[in-house]
Scaffold this motif. Sequence first.
Motif, short mmCIF file in Angstrom:
data_model
loop_
_atom_site.label_atom_id
_atom_site.label_comp_id
_atom_site.label_asym_id
_atom_site.label_seq_id
_atom_site.Cartn_x
_atom_site.Cartn_y
_atom_site.Cartn_z
N ARG A 124 9.62 -2.88 -5.39
CA ARG A 124 10.84 -2.82 -4.83
C ARG A 124 10.81 -3.55 -3.52
NH1 ARG A 124 13.66 1.81 -5.65
NH2 ARG A 124 11.85 3.06 -6.19
N GLU A 125 9.86 -3.91 -2.82
CA GLU A 125 9.78 -4.58 -1.62
C GLU A 125 10.06 -5.98 -1.94
OE1 GLU A 125 5.91 -3.81 0.05
OE2 GLU A 125 6.34 -1.55 0.23
N GLU A 138 13.44 4.06 -12.97
CA GLU A 138 14.45 3.95 -11.92
C GLU A 138 14.12 2.82 -10.86
OE1 GLU A 138 15.36 4.26 -7.67
OE2 GLU A 138 13.33 4.61 -8.45
N LEU A 139 12.57 2.81 -10.88
CA LEU A 139 12.30 1.36 -10.11
C LEU A 139 13.03 0.17 -10.52
CD1 LEU A 139 10.62 0.20 -7.87
CD2 LEU A 139 8.65 0.22 -9.54
N GLN A 140 12.67 -0.16 -11.90
CA GLN A 140 13.57 -1.09 -12.53
C GLN A 140 15.18 -1.07 -12.34
OE1 GLN A 140 11.68 -3.90 -14.14
NE2 GLN A 140 10.06 -2.78 -12.83
N ASP A 141 15.94 0.09 -12.70
CA ASP A 141 17.12 -0.17 -12.43
C ASP A 141 17.54 -0.37 -10.86
OD1 ASP A 141 17.49 0.83 -15.04
OD2 ASP A 141 17.74 2.83 -14.66
N ALA A 183 13.69 -10.48 -1.05
CA ALA A 183 14.23 -11.58 -1.99
C ALA A 183 15.51 -11.96 -1.67
CB ALA A 183 13.86 -11.65 -3.14
N VAL A 184 16.33 -10.56 -1.93
CA VAL A 184 17.78 -10.77 -1.62
C VAL A 184 18.29 -11.00 -0.27
CG1 VAL A 184 18.11 -9.39 -3.57
CG2 VAL A 184 18.06 -8.31 -1.31
N THR A 194 20.12 -4.18 -7.14
CA THR A 194 19.69 -4.94 -5.96
C THR A 194 20.07 -6.49 -6.40
OG1 THR A 194 18.16 -3.25 -4.94
CG2 THR A 194 18.03 -5.56 -4.32
N LEU A 195 19.30 -6.97 -7.41
CA LEU A 195 19.57 -8.29 -7.71
C LEU A 195 20.95 -8.55 -8.00
CD1 LEU A 195 18.43 -11.21 -8.04
CD2 LEU A 195 17.68 -10.64 -10.18
N ARG A 196 21.70 -7.45 -8.88
CA ARG A 196 23.10 -7.95 -9.21
C ARG A 196 23.83 -8.09 -8.13
NH1 ARG A 196 26.32 -5.44 -14.11
NH2 ARG A 196 28.37 -6.25 -13.68
#
Length: 205
Positions: free
Chosen positions: A72-73, A131-134, A78-79, A139-141
């Motif tokens: 997640r970090e 949940e972490l993957q979602d 990155a974003v 965040t990326l989207r």
Amino acid sequence: MPQPKRGRPRAFDRDRALLDAARLFWRRGYSGTSTRDLTARLGLSTSSLYGTFGSKAELFEEAVRTYAERYREIYQQAVAAADFGTVVERVLIDSVHEFTRPDDEHPGCLLSSAAMADSTGTLDTSAYFAELQDSNERTLRTRVERAVQEGELPAGTDAAAVTGLVQAVWHGLSARANLGTDREDLLATARLAHELICGRETRSA
């Protein structure tokens, strides 16, 4: 002569103990790892184990969150990059470095571990990882959508498709790392993916 009681070592390293515990949980799952296994591996008495981590369940949850939250970090950092090309580069490259950290610093991949099929009463590991993957994908989207709005990516770019492509590459890199592919090979793939995803898009924007 009475034997000295085992307790908390003078030079106790909490981070090392957490890593060692994570290795046991990753290999055997929560239910398959006994308190005796943990005390033997960590060199602690039962009272010291509980005094340090609270309980077996709390130790398991701390291990899961400590090693999973790093991803997640990676996405959050990155974003924050100023340009979209760097965002994708950091997601992929930094994740490869995390996937391939030396064994003495990392317990292995949670996704492929026995812990994924097991859980405590308060932490459903599979649900937590989903949940972490979602969260990472959202965040990326959001950042992809911003790149389209600000002209970094061509108008009409499908933000969901770009996000899905980056995520597909991420999961592929993770799977290959689990199979033992070395870091340099994974980095080469990540760099090529970055070029294919961002190179032409950002130059033509």
